[in-house]
Design a protein around this motif. Sequence first.
Motif, short mmCIF file in Angstrom:
data_model
loop_
_atom_site.label_atom_id
_atom_site.label_comp_id
_atom_site.label_asym_id
_atom_site.label_seq_id
_atom_site.Cartn_x
_atom_site.Cartn_y
_atom_site.Cartn_z
N ALA A 1 9.50 3.79 -5.38
CA ALA A 1 8.25 3.49 -4.68
C ALA A 1 8.26 2.10 -4.07
CB ALA A 1 7.02 3.67 -5.58
N GLU A 2 9.41 1.41 -4.11
CA GLU A 2 9.57 0.10 -3.50
C GLU A 2 10.96 0.03 -2.88
OE1 GLU A 2 6.78 -3.00 -5.65
OE2 GLU A 2 8.38 -2.41 -7.03
N THR A 3 11.28 -1.14 -2.31
CA THR A 3 12.61 -1.41 -1.76
C THR A 3 12.97 -2.86 -2.10
OG1 THR A 3 11.85 -2.27 0.39
CG2 THR A 3 12.09 0.14 0.20
N SER A 4 14.01 -3.37 -1.50
CA SER A 4 14.39 -4.77 -1.70
C SER A 4 13.25 -5.73 -1.35
CB SER A 4 15.63 -5.11 -0.84
OG SER A 4 15.38 -4.86 0.54
N GLY B 1 4.46 13.61 5.38
CA GLY B 1 3.28 13.12 6.05
C GLY B 1 2.21 12.62 5.11
N ARG B 2 2.42 12.81 3.81
CA ARG B 2 1.46 12.36 2.80
C ARG B 2 2.14 11.42 1.80
NH1 ARG B 2 1.30 17.93 3.09
NH2 ARG B 2 -0.53 18.84 4.12
N GLU B 3 3.12 10.69 2.25
CA GLU B 3 3.89 9.83 1.35
C GLU B 3 2.99 8.83 0.63
OE1 GLU B 3 6.55 11.54 4.38
OE2 GLU B 3 4.73 10.32 4.55
N ARG B 4 2.04 8.27 1.34
CA ARG B 4 1.18 7.29 0.69
C ARG B 4 0.31 7.93 -0.39
NH1 ARG B 4 -2.15 1.96 2.56
NH2 ARG B 4 -3.37 1.82 0.65
N THR B 5 -0.22 9.11 -0.13
CA THR B 5 -1.01 9.81 -1.14
C THR B 5 -0.20 10.02 -2.41
OG1 THR B 5 -2.28 10.97 0.56
CG2 THR B 5 -2.29 11.93 -1.65
N TYR B 6 1.05 10.41 -2.26
CA TYR B 6 1.95 10.61 -3.40
C TYR B 6 2.20 9.30 -4.14
CZ TYR B 6 6.61 11.22 -5.55
OH TYR B 6 7.69 11.23 -6.41
N PHE B 7 2.50 8.24 -3.41
CA PHE B 7 2.83 6.96 -4.05
C PHE B 7 1.61 6.27 -4.66
CE2 PHE B 7 6.78 6.87 -1.32
CZ PHE B 7 7.64 6.99 -2.40
N HIS C 1 -5.35 -4.47 -8.86
CA HIS C 1 -4.47 -5.64 -8.94
C HIS C 1 -3.04 -5.15 -9.14
CE1 HIS C 1 -3.38 -9.79 -9.46
NE2 HIS C 1 -2.85 -9.57 -10.64
N SER C 2 -2.61 -4.35 -8.18
CA SER C 2 -1.29 -3.72 -8.26
C SER C 2 -0.52 -4.08 -6.99
CB SER C 2 -1.45 -2.21 -8.44
OG SER C 2 -0.21 -1.55 -8.46
N ILE C 3 0.06 -3.10 -6.32
CA ILE C 3 0.80 -3.34 -5.08
C ILE C 3 -0.18 -3.73 -3.97
CG2 ILE C 3 2.45 -2.37 -3.44
CD1 ILE C 3 3.48 -2.54 -6.33
N PRO C 4 0.03 -4.85 -3.29
CA PRO C 4 -0.89 -5.27 -2.21
C PRO C 4 -0.94 -4.25 -1.08
CG PRO C 4 0.55 -7.08 -2.86
CD PRO C 4 1.09 -5.84 -3.53
N GLU C 5 -2.06 -4.24 -0.36
CA GLU C 5 -2.27 -3.27 0.71
C GLU C 5 -1.18 -3.34 1.77
OE1 GLU C 5 -3.60 -0.41 3.27
OE2 GLU C 5 -4.14 -0.75 1.17
N ALA C 6 -0.80 -4.53 2.19
CA ALA C 6 0.23 -4.64 3.23
C ALA C 6 1.54 -4.03 2.75
CB ALA C 6 0.44 -6.10 3.62
N ASP C 7 1.88 -4.23 1.47
CA ASP C 7 3.11 -3.66 0.93
C ASP C 7 3.00 -2.14 0.82
OD1 ASP C 7 4.12 -6.19 0.76
OD2 ASP C 7 3.94 -6.36 -1.41
N ARG C 8 1.83 -1.63 0.49
CA ARG C 8 1.64 -0.18 0.42
C ARG C 8 1.91 0.46 1.78
NH1 ARG C 8 -2.69 1.53 -4.09
NH2 ARG C 8 -2.37 -0.19 -5.53
N ARG C 9 1.41 -0.16 2.82
CA ARG C 9 1.66 0.36 4.17
C ARG C 9 3.15 0.29 4.50
NH1 ARG C 9 -3.12 -2.72 5.45
NH2 ARG C 9 -1.81 -4.34 6.41
N PHE C 10 3.77 -0.82 4.13
CA PHE C 10 5.20 -1.00 4.40
C PHE C 10 6.03 0.07 3.70
CE2 PHE C 10 9.30 -2.74 3.06
CZ PHE C 10 9.84 -3.17 4.26
N TYR C 11 5.78 0.27 2.41
CA TYR C 11 6.57 1.24 1.64
C TYR C 11 6.31 2.68 2.11
CZ TYR C 11 7.57 -2.60 -1.61
OH TYR C 11 7.98 -3.78 -2.17
N ALA C 12 5.06 3.02 2.38
CA ALA C 12 4.75 4.37 2.83
C ALA C 12 5.46 4.68 4.14
CB ALA C 12 3.24 4.54 2.99
N LYS C 13 5.48 3.71 5.06
CA LYS C 13 6.18 3.90 6.33
C LYS C 13 7.68 4.03 6.11
CE LYS C 13 6.85 1.77 10.89
NZ LYS C 13 6.50 0.61 11.76
N THR C 14 8.23 3.19 5.23
CA THR C 14 9.67 3.21 4.97
C THR C 14 10.10 4.54 4.36
OG1 THR C 14 9.71 0.81 4.64
CG2 THR C 14 11.52 2.08 3.70
N TYR C 15 9.36 5.01 3.36
CA TYR C 15 9.72 6.27 2.71
C TYR C 15 9.41 7.47 3.59
CZ TYR C 15 10.81 4.29 -1.91
OH TYR C 15 11.39 3.62 -2.97
#
Length: 287
Positions: free
Chosen positions: A43-46, A165-171, A184-198
């Motif tokens: 659910a993350e990357t480098s 198409g629902r990667e963010r819902t899953y993550f 207080h978990s993964i920041p919003e900007a990072d959530r968008r980044f990871y959802a797009k990447t995956y």
Amino acid sequence: MTVASASWAQQAPQSRFADANGLRMHYLVAGQGDPVILLHGYAETSHMWLPLMKELSKNHLVIAPDLRGFGETAVTESGYTKKAMAQDVHALATTLKLGKARVVGHDIGLMVAYAYAAQYPADVDRIALMDAFLPGVGNWKDVWLLRDLWHFHFYGKTPLALVAGRERTYFEHFWNDFAADPNHSIPEADRRFYAKTYGQPGRMAAGFEVFRAFQQDAIDFEQMAKTPLPMPMLVLTGEKASGNTLIEQARLAAPNVEGVIIKGSGHWLMEEATDQVVPKLVKFLND
């Protein structure tokens, strides 16, 4: 911009690619000195390592690769056992002529880090494992089956169709439910980044293969654990996540283990407890 931030901007991690183990691997690199390898989790990357790279690069050459099938590293149909993924990372380290390195892994990355140290102990100075578990070591099935049995078996044609198409819902399940506080978990900007990447072609299938490989990982790790790791090990866990479990597993695989439970934190140690975790890792890796 402050002097400190300007300095970091000048030295910010560079994005690079290398061919290693027949794989086109992407990695972030920063700093100079004794090498440190940082291995991300599911659910993350480098990208997750940027706050730690900022501190470590003051004294170290820091390499943070995207694992096979993740981020910008090539997708393959097979090769997702943690033993094989560790061989990818070692091939990258060899290509980059890193020599003996310090290795850190979180989540799936901790499994790859352990497999790296077990296969190449002479190339690892010290190792840090961060919150998840070691398949095949000790009473591991109690962890594997304890909470989220569904996602460990969520792979194949139908799961891929459901998530497309629902990667963010899953993550969101992982980012929210594995945190002590979902706010207080993964920041919003990072959530968008990871959802797009995956969401890129083949990335979810690769991620699912990581789970499919757990049973083979257990066989591999059970064998590896028969030879204790010789290097110092730091284990950081979330009080609201793996707690003592990973620390106890690590002590079955290595004699020199410092275990630290991060109070009030869930699984996402880098994001939930940055101010506690980064200094502990920097101190351990600088020793």
